[in-house]
Design a protein around this motif. Sequence first.
Motif, PDB file in Angstrom:
ATOM      1  N   SER A  69       7.692 -17.790 101.506  1.00 45.12           N
ATOM      2  CA  SER A  69       7.323 -16.485 101.154  1.00 45.12           C
ATOM      3  C   SER A  69       7.925 -15.472  99.906  1.00 45.12           C
ATOM      4  O   SER A  69       9.476 -15.227 100.463  1.00 45.12           O
ATOM      5  CB  SER A  69       7.041 -15.406 102.044  1.00 45.12           C
ATOM      6  N   PRO A  70       6.837 -14.575  99.390  1.00 50.61           N
ATOM      7  CA  PRO A  70       8.279 -13.655  98.378  1.00 50.61           C
ATOM      8  C   PRO A  70       9.019 -12.681  99.129  1.00 50.61           C
ATOM      9  O   PRO A  70       9.817 -12.008  98.707  1.00 50.61           O
ATOM     10  CB  PRO A  70       7.144 -13.237  97.692  1.00 50.61           C
ATOM     11  N   ASP A  71       8.689 -11.716 100.399  1.00 49.00           N
ATOM     12  CA  ASP A  71       9.227 -11.270 101.209  1.00 49.00           C
ATOM     13  C   ASP A  71      10.636 -11.672 101.803  1.00 49.00           C
ATOM     14  O   ASP A  71      11.064 -11.367 101.907  1.00 49.00           O
ATOM     15  CB  ASP A  71       8.205 -11.058 102.347  1.00 49.00           C
ATOM     16  N   GLU A  72      10.401 -13.335 101.479  1.00 51.18           N
ATOM     17  CA  GLU A  72      11.677 -13.293 101.998  1.00 51.18           C
ATOM     18  C   GLU A  72      12.572 -13.526 101.330  1.00 51.18           C
ATOM     19  O   GLU A  72      13.880 -13.538 101.384  1.00 51.18           O
ATOM     20  CB  GLU A  72      11.571 -14.762 102.620  1.00 51.18           C
ATOM     21  N   GLY A  73      12.477 -14.271  99.376  1.00 54.21           N
ATOM     22  CA  GLY A  73      13.049 -14.233  98.448  1.00 54.21           C
ATOM     23  C   GLY A  73      13.871 -12.644  98.499  1.00 54.21           C
ATOM     24  O   GLY A  73      14.372 -12.414  97.738  1.00 54.21           O
ATOM     25  N   MET A  74      12.906 -11.951  98.681  1.00 52.84           N
ATOM     26  CA  MET A  74      13.226 -10.083  98.323  1.00 52.84           C
ATOM     27  C   MET A  74      14.407  -9.877  99.145  1.00 52.84           C
ATOM     28  O   MET A  74      15.084  -9.019  98.720  1.00 52.84           O
ATOM     29  CB  MET A  74      12.060  -9.132  98.011  1.00 52.84           C
ATOM     30  N   LYS A  75      14.177 -10.083 100.543  1.00 52.66           N
ATOM     31  CA  LYS A  75      15.066 -10.345 101.903  1.00 52.66           C
ATOM     32  C   LYS A  75      16.052 -10.131 101.438  1.00 52.66           C
ATOM     33  O   LYS A  75      17.376  -9.645 101.584  1.00 52.66           O
ATOM     34  CB  LYS A  75      14.749 -10.287 102.656  1.00 52.66           C
ATOM     35  N   MET A  76      16.620 -11.537 101.036  1.00 48.69           N
ATOM     36  CA  MET A  76      17.382 -12.290 100.645  1.00 48.69           C
ATOM     37  C   MET A  76      17.868 -11.704  99.232  1.00 48.69           C
ATOM     38  O   MET A  76      19.781 -11.488  99.522  1.00 48.69           O
ATOM     39  CB  MET A  76      17.448 -13.687 100.321  1.00 48.69           C
ATOM     40  N   VAL A  77      17.551 -11.210  97.888  1.00 49.30           N
ATOM     41  CA  VAL A  77      18.313 -10.734  97.302  1.00 49.30           C
ATOM     42  C   VAL A  77      18.558  -9.249  97.600  1.00 49.30           C
ATOM     43  O   VAL A  77      20.124  -8.665  97.081  1.00 49.30           O
ATOM     44  CB  VAL A  77      17.431 -10.855  96.194  1.00 49.30           C
ATOM     45  N   VAL A  78      18.169  -8.430  98.717  1.00 53.00           N
ATOM     46  CA  VAL A  78      18.800  -7.055  98.667  1.00 53.00           C
ATOM     47  C   VAL A  78      19.437  -7.660  99.410  1.00 53.00           C
ATOM     48  O   VAL A  78      20.724  -6.890  99.171  1.00 53.00           O
ATOM     49  CB  VAL A  78      17.460  -6.678  99.556  1.00 53.00           C
ATOM     50  N   GLU A  79      20.278  -8.644 100.546  1.00 51.99           N
ATOM     51  CA  GLU A  79      21.363  -8.741 101.144  1.00 51.99           C
ATOM     52  C   GLU A  79      22.560  -8.556  99.987  1.00 51.99           C
ATOM     53  O   GLU A  79      23.337  -8.473 100.280  1.00 51.99           O
ATOM     54  CB  GLU A  79      21.090 -10.428 102.188  1.00 51.99           C
ATOM     55  N   LEU A  80      21.918  -9.482  99.060  1.00 53.02           N
ATOM     56  CA  LEU A  80      22.745 -10.271  98.147  1.00 53.02           C
ATOM     57  C   LEU A  80      23.445  -9.279  97.515  1.00 53.02           C
ATOM     58  O   LEU A  80      24.814  -8.797  96.718  1.00 53.02           O
ATOM     59  CB  LEU A  80      22.377 -11.433  96.881  1.00 53.02           C
ATOM     60  N   ILE A  81      22.631  -8.448  96.912  1.00 48.66           N
ATOM     61  CA  ILE A  81      23.116  -6.945  96.454  1.00 48.66           C
ATOM     62  C   ILE A  81      23.857  -5.476  97.382  1.00 48.66           C
ATOM     63  O   ILE A  81      24.917  -5.209  96.407  1.00 48.66           O
ATOM     64  CB  ILE A  81      21.389  -6.029  95.879  1.00 48.66           C
ATOM     65  N   HIS A  82      23.810  -5.903  98.418  1.00 45.03           N
ATOM     66  CA  HIS A  82      24.688  -5.836  99.506  1.00 45.03           C
ATOM     67  C   HIS A  82      26.066  -6.109  99.318  1.00 45.03           C
ATOM     68  O   HIS A  82      27.601  -5.485  99.477  1.00 45.03           O
ATOM     69  CB  HIS A  82      24.103  -5.480 101.057  1.00 45.03           C
ATOM     70  N   LYS A  83      26.216  -7.745  98.601  1.00 47.90           N
ATOM     71  CA  LYS A  83      27.497  -7.443  99.199  1.00 47.90           C
ATOM     72  C   LYS A  83      27.971  -7.751  97.628  1.00 47.90           C
ATOM     73  O   LYS A  83      29.410  -7.710  97.452  1.00 47.90           O
ATOM     74  CB  LYS A  83      27.358  -9.259  99.191  1.00 47.90           C
TER      75      LYS A  83
END
Length: 310
Positions: free
Chosen positions: A252-266
């Motif tokens: 799902s694209p929602d999971e991809g978006m969630k993952m990339v937001v987590e990455l930005i925080h890091k």
Amino acid sequence: MSIYIGNRLVSSNDFTVTSEMVPPRSWNPSPLVEQAVRARGYVDAVDLSDNLLAIARLSPVVGAFFIRQVGMEPIVQINLRDRNRMGIQSDLMGLAALGVKNITILGGYPAKIGTEPNAKEVYDLETMELVRYVRRFVDEGKLFDNTVMEEAPEMTIGVVENIAGKPVKELIDRLEAKIDAGANFVRTQLVFDIELLEEWMEEARRRGLQERSYIMASILPLRDADHVDAVLKIPGIAIPNKIIKRIKEADSPDEGMKMVVELIHKLRTIDGIRGIHIRPLGGMDRYVSSIVKEAGLMNRKQEKVEEYAS
């Protein structure tokens, strides 16, 4: 050094957000303009790719003209695969005439992976050579044969760097050489493994390169299992198995978006990373505004969004 946003150079204290846009396979610029309007107010500048993945597309120089008409700051890619030094100089002068103040120099993917596998690759100049020539073009107003123009343009020079594939020392040696040649800002290749980037940045910091250039990390939101498989076919891209598993299970694209937001925080916690470059390839461009908002990057952009909405 950094990049131009409007008539000012971005401060080293700013966290900059840019997004990549792929020109259409058509003479009609409307899709590009529509995408720029959707990103307006959410990103600081848009990067126009140059025949990405060795596929012929609308010229990014022409695209930059239309992008500026809707109030967006373009960063124009110049690849070494498709033009010689005369063509590059024509593009540089054309970009300066349009008021474009940021370019990115890169080699370009091999022609054999694209739609014209028998196309002759030019590579008249190497990356380092072109950076030096453009540095002189900007600082001294000189063309490559030393002809002096009436006025030197305002322009920053960007490059793209790998964070994997070779020992870190070799990778940073190449980065340092590009900065020595005159590169102002650096974008990494796609980041999926945060530990790889941290190791790369540790060596860059040891040499003080984060003080001499504006370093941005490139990220890509993954849409689904098919998107993962497509991205893995791009030369030089590696995705950790745990990320592949997570995206394929969710599909799902929602999971991809969630993952990339987590990455930005890091990424924002890594000393020396001054911004992110979102590459929404594979139909993910409609998620750019959501990514920026969910990652908490809207505070300094809210006035722009309200201005454009009024």
